[in-house]
Design a protein around this motif. Structure first.
Motif, PDB file in Angstrom:
ATOM      1  N   UNK A  11       0.830  -1.203   0.000  1.00  0.00           N
ATOM      2  CA  UNK A  11       0.000   0.000   0.000  1.00  0.00           C
ATOM      3  C   UNK A  11       0.868   1.258   0.000  1.00  0.00           C
ATOM      4  N   UNK A  14       2.212   1.786  -3.419  1.00  0.00           N
ATOM      5  CA  UNK A  14       1.158   2.286  -4.307  1.00  0.00           C
ATOM      6  C   UNK A  14       0.946   3.784  -4.108  1.00  0.00           C
ATOM      7  N   UNK A  18       1.628   6.766  -6.800  1.00  0.00           N
ATOM      8  CA  UNK A  18       0.570   7.695  -7.183  1.00  0.00           C
ATOM      9  C   UNK A  18       0.975   9.134  -6.876  1.00  0.00           C
ATOM     10  N   UNK A 267     -16.801  17.169  -6.023  1.00  0.00           N
ATOM     11  CA  UNK A 267     -16.153  16.253  -6.965  1.00  0.00           C
ATOM     12  C   UNK A 267     -16.785  14.859  -7.011  1.00  0.00           C
ATOM     13  N   UNK A 268     -17.194  14.345  -5.850  1.00  0.00           N
ATOM     14  CA  UNK A 268     -17.788  13.013  -5.842  1.00  0.00           C
ATOM     15  C   UNK A 268     -18.997  12.957  -6.779  1.00  0.00           C
TER      16      UNK A 268
ATOM     17  N   UNK B 128      -4.841   1.314 -10.862  1.00  0.00           N
ATOM     18  CA  UNK B 128      -4.249   1.610  -9.554  1.00  0.00           C
ATOM     19  C   UNK B 128      -5.296   2.117  -8.571  1.00  0.00           C
ATOM     20  N   UNK B 129      -6.216   2.971  -9.073  1.00  0.00           N
ATOM     21  CA  UNK B 129      -7.184   3.599  -8.166  1.00  0.00           C
ATOM     22  C   UNK B 129      -8.402   2.724  -7.918  1.00  0.00           C
ATOM     23  N   UNK B 131      -8.279  -0.157  -6.628  1.00  0.00           N
ATOM     24  CA  UNK B 131      -8.141  -0.887  -5.363  1.00  0.00           C
ATOM     25  C   UNK B 131      -8.748  -0.050  -4.253  1.00  0.00           C
ATOM     26  N   UNK B 132      -9.172  -0.788  -3.206  1.00  0.00           N
ATOM     27  CA  UNK B 132      -9.718  -0.089  -2.048  1.00  0.00           C
ATOM     28  C   UNK B 132      -8.573   0.311  -1.130  1.00  0.00           C
ATOM     29  N   UNK B 133      -8.347   1.587  -0.971  1.00  0.00           N
ATOM     30  CA  UNK B 133      -7.385   2.034   0.038  1.00  0.00           C
ATOM     31  C   UNK B 133      -7.713   3.473   0.392  1.00  0.00           C
ATOM     32  N   UNK B 134      -7.266   3.867   1.588  1.00  0.00           N
ATOM     33  CA  UNK B 134      -7.568   5.226   2.010  1.00  0.00           C
ATOM     34  C   UNK B 134      -6.811   6.183   1.096  1.00  0.00           C
ATOM     35  N   UNK B 137      -9.968   8.241  -3.278  1.00  0.00           N
ATOM     36  CA  UNK B 137     -10.795   9.368  -3.736  1.00  0.00           C
ATOM     37  C   UNK B 137      -9.953  10.632  -3.878  1.00  0.00           C
TER      38      UNK B 137
END
Lengths: 280, 327
Positions: A11, A14, A18, A267-268, B128-129, B131-134, B137
């Motif tokens: 994580x 990742x 990003x 945005x959501x 990449x986005x 996946x579920x992670x904090x 969004x």
């Protein structure tokens, strides 16, 4: 390594990847805002920084004195609002009719409308310029309002509305009909209130399109007090044609920031509206 | 745009049920058959509802295309307003135009670069986005934000950053690399235009890909995992085929959008240096509005239109070959 710490490491990797990828996406905008409050010589300092010891707002006031910037701002706002309202009306009416009413020639006419999606605005701008010239509408806002609200982005909006209305259950309409509602009332009182997600996606897309138009104002408008913002942004040059960078960046910040803030707050809603409004 | 990729859309509108209602309603007031039956009212409403949109398309799209064809067959003196019919002279001029090959080459390079990077990066970001992670969004907002920034403002800022003494070279200098004067050399100018364009617009594709990825049923992955498939196999055998309709759609939107990129070129490079970034759209604008050659400008504009139509048609034909259909 336990599987738990492994997934934690994954994580972290990742998020780092990003974060690095995001740099060219966000730094230009942040840098634009930061540079707009710097004194001019500092903008060119190397290596570049996002911070200045003595921020100044002089570039902001300069933007207003160099061009009728307040006027240009008002132009962009009123044109974008007007275009959005007209587009919402026109596209929801047409989208509803194409999705829900059976009338002779509907399919053929829908193809005619879709042709509007296929033709780039650059192809039609030369003849449109001649048409508006003949109508005495050059150097007025009419071409920007009419073409944007009734052709161009409105066609995409009609398509989105149609896709949305097609997916709604028929029972809604039957119930309304039994209550004696005619077509206009069905559209206004039953379908429009249900179409809020699609309508908001259309509203945002249309507003942005109008707000950001560049080719059209460049072609149709010649007086600075009629300019819209994107066009005005390119005119911040001194008497020798050199760029007035800090003034330009201050003006750009004022053009971009309100829209950006609205976007971040909503945005959501916005992104999901875009993804789920039949654009799939 | 399901309608473009899946045909049975129109039949999804439940028509049978509506007919019943119409009939029930019309028998209610039929002591003697009135002219305004519900059916007639419906037809009238249909035409009235689509009238503004239809008028807009006819007046501002179809008639102008017709006029463009007419202009392309004539020579037009803007100053005297004299228009003379010259037949296919303007089309012959296409072959004789020594600048056109480099314009077409620049257009092809620009479109290919934008489409490949846009689809590739958009897909990568979406995967990449997905996946579920904090923070997913949060990152989605970051990558999408340039879409909201106006092209002109975005391009102005990048134009500044890409100057010889601008921020990009400043950053490169900080790690000991002397960057080129990006916008002043043929190759780097094109690369700059492509990259600024991709970063600004990839958010849209990312969102569309994300929506598509969320539609891939997870039980397929579970089944594949039980069969011992790795993540690469799952991506090429499950994900990619299932989202291929979206790949098709985004590539159409992106390539047609790239063909129409005007503001970024006009603001960043004005088509230069030399002709290296003069793409077809910019050339149309120059011919028609800078050199006032309406006839030749219209001819070039029709060439642009034919490219857009050919590409759309080609993709439409190809979809049967490589788009996976459920069921």
């Amino acid at each position: 390594m336990s599987s738990r710490s492994k997934s934690l490491l994954r994580r972290a990797l990742l998020v780092t990847a990003l974060g690095v990828l995001a740099i060219p996406f966000v730094v230009p905008t942040i840098w634009m805002v930061a540079a707009s409050v710097k004194p001019l010589p500092e903008i060119f300092k190397s290596p570049p920084s996002l911070w200045t010891p003595d921020p100044t707002l002089s570039a902001y006031s300069e933007a207003f004195s160099f061009q009728p910037f307040a006027r240009q701002y008002a132009n962009s706002v009123y044109i974008a609002v007007l275009v959005t309202v007209i587009t919402l009306l026109v596209s929801s009416l047409a989208g509803y009719a194409f999705a829900r009413i059976r009338f002779p020639g509907a399919n053929a006419l829908f193809l005619v409308v879709l042709a509007g999606l296929l033709v780039p605005s650059e192809v039609t701008i030369v003849p449109l310029f001649q048409m508006f010239k003949r109508a005495g509408m050059i150097n007025t806002h009419w071409p920007l309002i009419l073409v944007t609200a009734l052709a161009g982005p409105c066609v995409l909006a009609t398509f989105i509305m149609r896709q949305f209305f097609i997916a709604l259950p028929a029972e809604l309409e039957e119930a309304g009909r039994l209550d004696g509602l005619g077509r206009p009332a069905l559209w206004w009182r039953i379908f429009l209130p249900l179409a809020k997600p699609a309508l908001s996606a259309v509203a945002i897309l249309t507003f942005l399109t109008s707000w950001n138009l560049y080719l059209e104002p460049t072609v149709y408008l010649t007086s600075p007090e009629l300019f819209t913002l994107p066009q005005a942004l390119t005119r911040f040059t001194d008497a020798y044609g050199g760029d007035m960078w800090n003034t330009q960046l201050a003006a750009a910040t004022m053009t971009v920031l309100p829209v950006l803030i609205v976007f971040v707050v909503a945005q959501r809603h916005f992104v999901e509206g875009l993804a789920h409004s039949g654009l799939k | 745009m399901a309608g473009l990729t899946r045909t049975p859309d129109a039949s999804r509108a439940p028509t049978g049920a509506r007919d019943t209602v119409t009939r029930v309603a019309s028998t209610r007031d039929s002591s003697k058959p009135p002219f305004w039956t519900n059916r007639r009212r419906d037809v009238l409403a249909g035409y009235l509802f689509i009238a503004p949109q239809l008028a807009g398309v006819v007046l501002f799209v179809l008639i102008p295309v017709g006029l463009a064809i007419w202009y392309s067959l004539s020579d037009w003196n803007v100053f005297t307003g004299e228009q003379t019919f010259v037949g296919v002279d303007n089309y012959a001029a296409l072959a004789a135009d020594s600048q056109l090959p480099s314009v077409l080459w620049a257009t092809a390079v620009f479109c290919a670069g934008v489409v490949i990077l846009n689809i590739g990066l958009g897909l990568l970001l979406a995967v990449l986005l997905n996946r579920r992670f904090r923070g997913a969004t949060f990152f989605r907002t970051l990558f999408f934000s340039p879409v909201v920034v106006s092209v002109v403002a975005w391009t102005l800022v990048w134009g500044f950053l890409l100057q010889d003494n601008g921020g990009v070279n400043g950053l490169l200098g900080a790690i000991g690399i002397t960057g080129p004067n990006w916008l002043q050399h043929g190759d780097t100018a094109m690369v700059s235009v492509i990259i600024t364009q991709v970063i600004r617009s990839v958010g849209v594709n990312m969102v569309l890909f994300l929506a598509a990825l969320q539609g891939v049923p997870s039980h397929l992955y579970e089944a594949a995992r039980i069969d011992g498939a790795g993540s690469r196999v799952m991506f090429t055998r499950i994900t990619l085929p299932l989202i291929s309709p979206t790949v098709l759609l985004t590539s159409i939107i992106t390539i047609v959008g790239a063909l129409q990129s005007f503001a970024q070129i006009a603001v960043l490079t004005s088509g230069g240096p030399e002709l290296s970034t003069t793409v077809l759209v910019y050339y149309v604008f120059q011919q028609a509005f800078e050199f006032n050659d309406i006839g030749y400008g219209s001819t070039l504009a029709l060439m642009l239109l034919s490219f857009v139509m050919l590409l759309t048609l080609l993709q439409w034909q190809l979809r049967r070959k490589w788009v996976f259909h459920e069921q």
